[in-house]
Design an enzyme around this catalytic site. Structure first.
Site, PDB file in Angstrom:
ATOM      1  N   SER A   4       0.830  -1.221   0.000  1.00 40.30           N
ATOM      2  CA  SER A   4       0.000   0.000   0.000  1.00 40.30           C
ATOM      3  C   SER A   4       0.854   1.257   0.000  1.00 40.30           C
ATOM      4  CB  SER A   4      -0.923   0.021   1.218  1.00 40.30           C
ATOM      5  OG  SER A   4      -1.717  -1.135   1.209  1.00 40.30           O
TER       6      SER A   4
ATOM      7  N   ARG B  51     -19.815   2.602   4.120  1.00 38.73           N
ATOM      8  CA  ARG B  51     -19.438   3.270   5.365  1.00 38.73           C
ATOM      9  C   ARG B  51     -19.591   4.773   5.146  1.00 38.73           C
ATOM     10  NH1 ARG B  51     -14.353  -0.418   5.601  1.00 38.73           N
ATOM     11  NH2 ARG B  51     -15.231  -2.295   6.562  1.00 38.73           N
TER      12      ARG B  51
ATOM     13  N   ARG C 134       1.956  -2.256  14.285  1.00 37.58           N
ATOM     14  CA  ARG C 134       0.738  -1.493  13.991  1.00 37.58           C
ATOM     15  C   ARG C 134      -0.138  -1.362  15.238  1.00 37.58           C
ATOM     16  NH1 ARG C 134      -1.618  -4.209   8.437  1.00 37.58           N
ATOM     17  NH2 ARG C 134      -0.101  -3.357   6.978  1.00 37.58           N
TER      18      ARG C 134
ATOM     19  N   ARG D 277      -2.846 -13.817   9.923  1.00 37.21           N
ATOM     20  CA  ARG D 277      -2.185 -13.006   8.885  1.00 37.21           C
ATOM     21  C   ARG D 277      -0.856 -13.629   8.465  1.00 37.21           C
ATOM     22  NH1 ARG D 277      -4.585  -8.428   7.266  1.00 37.21           N
ATOM     23  NH2 ARG D 277      -5.789  -7.196   8.734  1.00 37.21           N
TER      24      ARG D 277
ATOM     25  N   ASP E 238      12.774  -4.653   1.426  1.00 41.31           N
ATOM     26  CA  ASP E 238      13.544  -4.515   2.662  1.00 41.31           C
ATOM     27  C   ASP E 238      14.015  -3.070   2.824  1.00 41.31           C
ATOM     28  OD1 ASP E 238      15.244  -4.667   0.551  1.00 41.31           O
ATOM     29  OD2 ASP E 238      16.628  -6.117   1.423  1.00 41.31           O
TER      30      ASP E 238
END
Length: 199
Positions: free
Chosen positions: A19, A45, A138, A149, A173
């Site tokens: 992303s 939403r 996160r 995940r 990386d």
């Protein structure tokens, strides 16, 4: 739209940095790329606009599209259905942009069975330890969701290692070098697109 420019199917595990790379690409070349708009049966939403965030449809409408074989890929998550239609890719191509399809591994497998002539790119983390650290960092994952995940990430990595799964594999990386690789892969298409426009 130049016929030689293929849509881009990009995949990679959550936390792999896909992303972030796409956000940079869209910012630098905002006139060149657009995401295909997926269909979903979930409720909109707040602030989501039909046709922009998603094409919001009923389960009946969704099943009708499946019946007509008009989806490139579709899946069900948490009781809601999501899919990428062939038309949504054409809609982007007609605007003179390169269509980006951001899909998970099963979506990639489904699209490969269609006649979509795409460029397949996989963004992989340097290793599973780094991926686990990124996801933990996160602060949004429970122990259970983290395990899930990482298991799906391992499945995606195993698939990526099979010959012919992807045209390009970018190991993220270092963000700068990963972004340079992504740009290099798409440079010719961006150039072709801009030349077509200036004619």
């Amino acid at each position: 739209m130049a016929a030689s420019i293929k849509p881009v199917v990009i995949s990679g595990p959550s936390g792999g940095g896909k992303s972030t790379l796409l956000a940079r690409l869209f910012k630098e070349f905002e006139d060149c790329f657009a995401f295909s708009v997926s269909h979903t049966t979930r409720q909109p939403r707040k602030g989501e606009e039909n046709g922009k965030a998603y094409h919001f449809v009923t389960k009946e409408e969704f099943k009708e599209i499946i019946k007509k074989n008009d989806f490139l890929e579709h899946a069900e998550f948490s009781g809601n259905m999501y899919g990428t239609s062939k038309q949504s890719v054409k809609d982007i191509q007609q605007t003179g942009r390169i269509c980006i399809l951001d899909v998970e591994i099963n979506g990639v497998k489904s699209i490969k069975k269609t006649d979509l002539n795409a460029r397949y790119i996989f963004v992989k983390p340097p290793n599973m330890e780094t991926l686990a650290q990124r996801l933990e960092g996160r602060g949004t994952e429970t122990e259970d969701s983290l395990k899930k995940r990482l298991a799906s990430a391992q499945e995606a990595l195993d698939f990526a290692e099979q010959p012919g799964s992807y045209d390009h594999i970018i190991v993220n990386d270092d963000l700068e070098s990963a972004y340079k690789q992504l740009k290099d892969i798409l440079a010719e298409d961006i150039e072709t697109l801009r030349k077509t426009r200036s004619k």
